[in-house]
Design a protein around this motif. Structure first.
Motif, PDB file in Angstrom:
ATOM      1  N   PRO A 512       0.814  -1.066   0.121  1.00 33.66           N
ATOM      2  CA  PRO A 512       0.087   0.402   0.273  1.00 33.66           C
ATOM      3  C   PRO A 512       0.606   1.356  -0.285  1.00 33.66           C
ATOM      4  O   PRO A 512      -0.330   2.461  -0.372  1.00 33.66           O
ATOM      5  CB  PRO A 512      -1.214  -0.319   1.525  1.00 33.66           C
ATOM      6  CG  PRO A 512       0.095  -1.090   2.668  1.00 33.66           C
ATOM      7  CD  PRO A 512       0.525  -1.511   1.353  1.00 33.66           C
ATOM      8  N   GLY A 513       2.441   1.048   0.331  1.00 36.42           N
ATOM      9  CA  GLY A 513       2.386   2.552   0.138  1.00 36.42           C
ATOM     10  C   GLY A 513       4.536   2.229   0.543  1.00 36.42           C
ATOM     11  O   GLY A 513       4.637   1.342   0.620  1.00 36.42           O
ATOM     12  N   ALA A 514       4.970   3.267   0.928  1.00 35.17           N
ATOM     13  CA  ALA A 514       6.827   3.085   0.835  1.00 35.17           C
ATOM     14  C   ALA A 514       6.066   2.029   2.380  1.00 35.17           C
ATOM     15  O   ALA A 514       5.494   2.890   4.036  1.00 35.17           O
ATOM     16  CB  ALA A 514       7.631   4.105   1.162  1.00 35.17           C
ATOM     17  N   LEU A 515       7.994   1.733   2.788  1.00 34.14           N
ATOM     18  CA  LEU A 515       8.121   1.079   4.695  1.00 34.14           C
ATOM     19  C   LEU A 515       7.695   2.244   4.928  1.00 34.14           C
ATOM     20  O   LEU A 515       9.270   2.756   4.857  1.00 34.14           O
ATOM     21  CB  LEU A 515       9.847   0.280   4.215  1.00 34.14           C
ATOM     22  CG  LEU A 515       9.668  -0.696   5.527  1.00 34.14           C
ATOM     23  CD1 LEU A 515       8.484  -1.554   6.053  1.00 34.14           C
ATOM     24  CD2 LEU A 515      10.691  -1.547   5.233  1.00 34.14           C
ATOM     25  N   ARG A 516       7.411   1.913   6.770  1.00 40.44           N
ATOM     26  CA  ARG A 516       7.693   3.578   7.373  1.00 40.44           C
ATOM     27  C   ARG A 516       8.195   1.919   9.314  1.00 40.44           C
ATOM     28  O   ARG A 516       8.992   2.969   9.011  1.00 40.44           O
ATOM     29  CB  ARG A 516       6.295   3.336   7.946  1.00 40.44           C
ATOM     30  CG  ARG A 516       6.327   4.520   9.248  1.00 40.44           C
ATOM     31  CD  ARG A 516       4.734   5.233   9.302  1.00 40.44           C
ATOM     32  NE  ARG A 516       3.925   4.698   9.206  1.00 40.44           N
ATOM     33  CZ  ARG A 516       3.233   4.480  10.901  1.00 40.44           C
ATOM     34  NH1 ARG A 516       3.979   4.924  11.720  1.00 40.44           N
ATOM     35  NH2 ARG A 516       2.483   3.262  10.744  1.00 40.44           N
ATOM     36  N   ALA A 517       7.866   1.651   9.113  1.00 40.09           N
ATOM     37  CA  ALA A 517       8.185   0.943  10.530  1.00 40.09           C
ATOM     38  C   ALA A 517       8.469  -0.351  10.416  1.00 40.09           C
ATOM     39  O   ALA A 517       7.330  -1.367  10.509  1.00 40.09           O
ATOM     40  CB  ALA A 517       7.721   1.380  11.692  1.00 40.09           C
ATOM     41  N   LEU A 537       0.206 -14.561   5.894  1.00 39.44           N
ATOM     42  CA  LEU A 537       0.404 -13.372   5.352  1.00 39.44           C
ATOM     43  C   LEU A 537      -1.584 -12.018   5.416  1.00 39.44           C
ATOM     44  O   LEU A 537      -2.061 -12.768   5.240  1.00 39.44           O
ATOM     45  CB  LEU A 537       1.276 -12.762   4.358  1.00 39.44           C
ATOM     46  CG  LEU A 537       2.115 -13.591   3.547  1.00 39.44           C
ATOM     47  CD1 LEU A 537       2.249 -13.081   2.148  1.00 39.44           C
ATOM     48  CD2 LEU A 537       3.359 -12.849   4.503  1.00 39.44           C
ATOM     49  N   THR A 538      -1.213 -11.305   6.320  1.00 41.59           N
ATOM     50  CA  THR A 538      -2.415 -11.109   6.382  1.00 41.59           C
ATOM     51  C   THR A 538      -2.453  -9.056   5.657  1.00 41.59           C
ATOM     52  O   THR A 538      -1.707  -8.583   6.495  1.00 41.59           O
ATOM     53  CB  THR A 538      -2.874 -10.342   7.607  1.00 41.59           C
ATOM     54  OG1 THR A 538      -2.935 -12.184   8.343  1.00 41.59           O
ATOM     55  CG2 THR A 538      -4.395 -10.440   7.801  1.00 41.59           C
ATOM     56  N   MET A 539      -2.517  -8.896   4.129  1.00 42.36           N
ATOM     57  CA  MET A 539      -3.192  -7.790   4.140  1.00 42.36           C
ATOM     58  C   MET A 539      -4.204  -6.738   4.603  1.00 42.36           C
ATOM     59  O   MET A 539      -4.972  -6.595   4.863  1.00 42.36           O
ATOM     60  CB  MET A 539      -2.468  -7.832   2.378  1.00 42.36           C
ATOM     61  CG  MET A 539      -2.333  -5.886   1.833  1.00 42.36           C
ATOM     62  SD  MET A 539      -0.762  -5.049   3.071  1.00 42.36           S
ATOM     63  CE  MET A 539       0.098  -5.767   1.848  1.00 42.36           C
ATOM     64  N   GLN A 540      -3.613  -5.807   5.803  1.00 39.86           N
ATOM     65  CA  GLN A 540      -4.328  -4.502   6.156  1.00 39.86           C
ATOM     66  C   GLN A 540      -4.175  -3.454   5.506  1.00 39.86           C
ATOM     67  O   GLN A 540      -3.824  -2.397   5.967  1.00 39.86           O
ATOM     68  CB  GLN A 540      -4.438  -4.744   7.891  1.00 39.86           C
ATOM     69  CG  GLN A 540      -4.563  -6.064   8.875  1.00 39.86           C
ATOM     70  CD  GLN A 540      -4.742  -5.554   9.850  1.00 39.86           C
ATOM     71  OE1 GLN A 540      -4.487  -4.743  10.369  1.00 39.86           O
ATOM     72  NE2 GLN A 540      -4.460  -7.453  10.284  1.00 39.86           N
ATOM     73  N   ALA A 541      -4.545  -3.090   4.240  1.00 38.91           N
ATOM     74  CA  ALA A 541      -3.615  -2.053   2.724  1.00 38.91           C
ATOM     75  C   ALA A 541      -4.439  -0.923   3.959  1.00 38.91           C
ATOM     76  O   ALA A 541      -4.029  -0.009   3.773  1.00 38.91           O
ATOM     77  CB  ALA A 541      -4.843  -2.776   1.633  1.00 38.91           C
ATOM     78  N   ALA A 542      -5.766  -0.503   4.262  1.00 39.96           N
ATOM     79  CA  ALA A 542      -6.979   0.562   4.960  1.00 39.96           C
ATOM     80  C   ALA A 542      -5.860   1.196   5.813  1.00 39.96           C
ATOM     81  O   ALA A 542      -6.058   1.776   5.486  1.00 39.96           O
ATOM     82  CB  ALA A 542      -8.338   0.437   4.694  1.00 39.96           C
TER      83      ALA A 542
END
Length: 573
Positions: A512-517, A537-542
């Motif tokens: 969903p975007g650039a790596l933050r943490a 893997l569980t993607m919580q894009a929102a």
């Protein structure tokens, strides 16, 4: 029958109150609103130097506004299939900038819509103008640029309406494919705008999204799909009552396997209309296998003439850049009702100076019953070598689990020894749960080559939904991640485990975007070479979050959460 609008006059004819689209929130958008957005883009593009701009949008409504804005500004619109570094570098010398809704920053100047103080004059488009550059899928090499006149596109849209319009009625247009390629552009953008059907701004990335989208509609829908989605339909969807609301299903971008038809009929109540063509030729023919599965005859689209020269298909139509007959690279057999596709003519190449038939290799490997699907490619380097990416059958995965990748590859190589000289045998092998596919459902050479990254482990998808996936991973002893960790007692570093979670999440869901943490990282047990793993893997894009877990028969090995930077609008929503 839908009201027909001349696309050359779409931005300046009457009918500003006419509904044309549903935005990402599901709200109806009128032609007047689309014209305002296109006018803002027209002002932006008109202020740019040069003759060309690049467009890449996920939102189909925003894309439509930018496309017509570019055309009315007299610009050539370049439509890259993907925003890779190599693509952008190649575009950098050809376009003034990039108009996009992507959150990332790119090397190209970013162009943003800005209405002029005084609206620019809007005149009908010139149908003879060359104002579009598309790119081939790159399934056999680097994508090639193809220039189109507007009339090539608009005539083909009229042919679609003539062939399918009566059956489509007033259905709204949903799609799993991207509008950045010819099929999605024609079926998801230009045909709806010309025929008065509502196009949908949001692409359905997963077939599981379809029931939700249909329940929100007051009308029936056209589903613009591809084999990449239609051959992987789930056994059941949350609500099977929606099937009567799908007026027609379309598929293009490659052959739809026979075994995909029963699931299509079960879920949609019909077989898809398959459309055959290419970026170079435009649409050529169509078929709908409503009876027997093995119904191979293709019928020409309105305005398309065809003939057979030996076994080579030749076509002539207004979709082509030049009048007259054009050779295709397809072998066909004529029948009373149309023609049958027999395969490609251009599937012979040279390795070490020796001619090699890719079709013969594929047929021999499929005959083993260990592979359900495969691609043969040439890996570049000082010495060219053949490589195979295969999708194992259940029997193939069982062999892979029992004996390992190297043993399975050697067993398959032995099946090719009667056909090929030793120096031309495939040297590299990858086994995957499904062939990589882009938003158009195409398998590109670049995506296949990426599978041969030496840092990538063997992986099988055990289950997948729109937000979750379970994978089996085999960390082979030859992986470079084991080098130096530690001499005589190799273990897999924790950073490699996080890298794999990111790699496979990108392939299965998109990030969903650039790596933050990173947070809540735990490494409970070491991972040794050859130790079969299961990754969840569980993607919580929102929420901009990826959750991962690694386990084996020995118990849990690692877990954690990866956080991503979200665009400001999403982060504050």
């Amino acid at each position: 029958m839908s009201d027909w609008t001349d696309l050359c006059r779409l931005m300046c004819a009457d009918g500003a109150d006419r509904p044309v689209a549903r935005n990402a929130a599901g709200e109806v958008v009128t032609l007047g609103s689309l014209r305002l957005a296109a006018g803002a883009w027209q002002a932006t593009f008109a202020a740019q130097p040069g003759q060309a701009v690049a467009l890449h949008f996920e939102d189909t409504l925003d894309f439509s506004a930018a496309l017509f804005g570019a055309w009315h500004a007299g610009k050539i619109a370049y439509l890259p299939g993907e925003l890779t570094a190599a693509t952008l570098q190649a575009l950098g010398t050809q376009v003034a900038g990039l108009a996009s809704d992507a959150a990332e920053d790119f090397a190209l100047p970013r162009l943003r819509s800005s209405p002029a103080a005084e609206p620019l004059p809007v005149l009908p488009l010139n149908p003879q103008a060359e104002q579009l550059v598309l790119f081939t899928s790159g399934s056999t090499g680097e994508p090639q640029a193809i220039t189109k006149r507007l009339d090539q596109l608009f005539v083909e849209v009229a042919a679609q309406q003539q062939a399918f319009g009566a059956r489509a009625g007033q259905a709204e247009v949903l799609g799993t494919v991207s509008h950045q390629h010819i099929y999605g552009l024609l079926f998801r953008v230009l045909w709806p705008l010309a025929s008065g059907r509502l196009l949908h701004a949001r692409r359905l990335a997963y077939i599981e999204d379809l029931p939700v989208a249909l329940r929100a509609l007051p009308n029936t829908a056209l589903l613009i799909g591809s084999p990449a989605h239609l051959k992987r339909l789930p056994p059941a969807l949350p609500d099977d009552s929606f099937t009567a609301r799908v007026a027609l299903v379309f598929s293009s971008g490659g052959p739809l396997p026979d075994d995909a038809l029963p699931d299509c009929r079960r879920l949609f109540g019909q077989a898809p209309i398959e459309v055959y063509g290419s970026s170079e030729t435009g649409g050529i023919a169509w078929r709908q296998r409503s009876g027997e599965v093995h119904s191979p005859v293709w019928r020409a689209l309105p305005g398309v003439a065809w003939r057979v020269d030996g076994e080579r298909l030749q076509v002539s139509s207004a979709h082509l850049a030049e009048a007259g007959w054009q050779d295709s690279e397809d072998r066909v057999r004529a029948s009373d009702e149309g023609f049958e596709l027999l395969g490609r003519l251009d599937r012979v190449l040279k390795i070490e100076g020796k001619r090699v038939s890719l079709q013969a290799i594929e047929q021999a490997l499929l005959a083993t019953e260990w592979l359900a699907e495969l691609r043969v490619l040439v890996l570049p380097g000082l010495r060219e070598q053949l490589a195979v990416v295969g999708v194992p059958t259940e029997a193939g995965w069982a062999l892979h689990a029992q004996q390992g990748r190297a043993a399975m590859a050697e067993a398959l190589r032995r099946q090719l020894q009667p056909l090929l000289e030793t120096m031309t045998l495939p040297r590299r092998w990858r086994f995957v749960s499904h062939l990589p596919a882009n938003a158009q459902g195409k398998t590109t050479a670049q995506a296949l080559q990426a599978l041969f990254d030496p840092r990538r482990p063997a992986m099988q998808v055990l289950s997948q939904s729109a937000t979750e996936a379970t994978l089996r991973i085999w960390p082979d002893a030859t992986l470079p991640q084991f080098d130096g960790h530690f001499s005589g007692h190799p273990v897999l570093p924790g950073v490699a485990q996080v890298e794999w979670a990111l790699l496979f999440a990108q392939e299965l869901f998109g990030l969903p975007g650039a790596l933050r943490a990173l947070e809540a990282l735990k490494f409970q047990q070491v991972i040794r070479p050859g130790q079969a793993l299961q990754m969840q893997l569980t993607m919580q894009a929102a929420q901009g979050k990826l959750v991962f877990k690694l386990e084996s028969d020995s118990g849990p090995h690692a877990s954690g959460r990866v956080l991503f930077e979200l665009p400001a609008a999403e982060a504050t929503a």
